[in-house]
Design an enzyme around this catalytic site. Structure first.
Site, PDB file in Angstrom:
ATOM      1  CB  SER A 155      -6.253  -5.818   1.678  1.00 57.01           C
ATOM      2  OG  SER A 155      -6.530  -4.719   0.909  1.00 57.01           O
ATOM      3  CE1 TYR A 168      -2.567  -2.914   3.946  1.00 62.11           C
ATOM      4  CE2 TYR A 168      -3.646  -2.827   1.909  1.00 62.11           C
ATOM      5  CZ  TYR A 168      -3.596  -3.013   3.167  1.00 62.11           C
ATOM      6  OH  TYR A 168      -4.647  -3.377   3.653  1.00 62.11           O
ATOM      7  CE  LYS A 172      -3.461  -6.304   5.033  1.00 63.56           C
ATOM      8  NZ  LYS A 172      -3.885  -6.930   6.293  1.00 63.56           N
TER       9      LYS A 172
END
Length: 285
Positions: A155, A168, A172
């Site tokens: 991401s 998160y 990533k």
């Protein structure tokens, strides 16, 4: 004319590609369609049979070589189930696309509020699933004695900062690091390992917290719009294919130039894409 017409040179005809996280109707589903259209047999994996029925079975009904498998790629049992299904198919295993991951809206919060449970859950969902699925496919390719290609979805949050989404974003970023190390370890086996890092992409999952605002998109993104799942699927197909046989350990940022104009944070450092003020207030408390 075959489904693979126009895809000569990609080297995917009669090969098997696993797509983990295929059933959500977003990037995984778009990858499944495109890779199958290029001539591969796609083993489309999702935890949800309902999602497979909704998004994957129609592709098979169109005549594409798509095999839906309901399995949890986040467990050893799920990975075993997928690889056993692959072993039953004609053709040779060639590749894996790790799409499974993501984060629910409830995971947005200040770093000071993140619990160990929050942290571990996001790492399990976004890093462990990618790693152990890749491990299983790498072992199978070694046993088969053939080269292959593994592509994972990171991401833009793993390539820059991720305010109010630190677990998160860090998971990533760790996926990018794992991609580089796997690329080194597996190179002698002819297994290439790469990733893509999508920017803001229009998917069913992203609609949970990204509203529609064309004016904002034009301000924030160099190309002036959000991406579509098919625009992530194309670079993934390239990385899977024989067009990229001298490319490994790389993460391709596919974001419409969002990183070139890193202006999507407002005065409170929350994303301008979060138009719901109640949601914005909830994640910053």
């Amino acid at each position: 004319m075959s489904a693979a017409a126009g895809f000569e040179g990609l080297g995917l005809r009669d090969r098997i590609v696993i797509v983990s996280g295929a059933g959500g109707g977003g990037i995984g589903t778009a990858v499944t369609r495109l890779v199958a259209t290029a001539g591969a047999t796609v083993v489309a994996v999702s935890r949800s049979k309902d999602n497979l029925d909704t998004h994957i079975n129609p592709l098979a009904a169109e005549g594409l070589s798509v095999i839906p498998v309901a399995a949890d790629a986040g467990t050893d049992e799920g990975i075993t189930k997928v690889l056993e299904r692959v072993a039953d198919l004609p053709g040779s295993l060639h590749g894996l696309v790790n799409v499974a991951g993501g984060a629910d809206p409830a995971t947005w919060m200040p770093a000071t509020r993140v619990t160990r449970e929050d942290w571990r859950a996001l790492f399990a969902q976004n890093l462990e699933t990618m790693f152990f699925m890749s491990q299983g496919v790498a072992r199978a390719l070694r046993e088969q004695g053939s080269p292959g290609s593994i592509v994972s979805v990171s991401s833009i949050s793993g390539m820059n900062t991720a305010p109010f989404h630190i677990a998160y974003g860090t998971a990533k970023a760790a996926l990018v690091a794992a991609t580089r190390t796997l690329a080194v370890e597996l190179a002698q086996d002819g297994i290439r390992v790469n990733a893509v890092a999508p920017g803001v992409t229009e998917t069913p999952a992203s609609r949970a917290y990204v509203g529609t605002d064309p004016d904002r998109d034009r301000r924030a993104i160099t190309m002036g719009r959000r991406g579509q799942p098919e625009e992530q699927a194309g670079p993934i197909l390239f990385l899977l294919s024989d067009l990229s046989t001298y490319l490994t350990g790389q993460t391709l940022l596919v974001d419409g130039g969002l990183n070139l104009r890193w202006t999507h944070l407002g005065g409170d450092h929350t994303s301008l894409f979060l138009e719901n003020e109640d949601f914005r207030a909830a994640i910053t408390r």
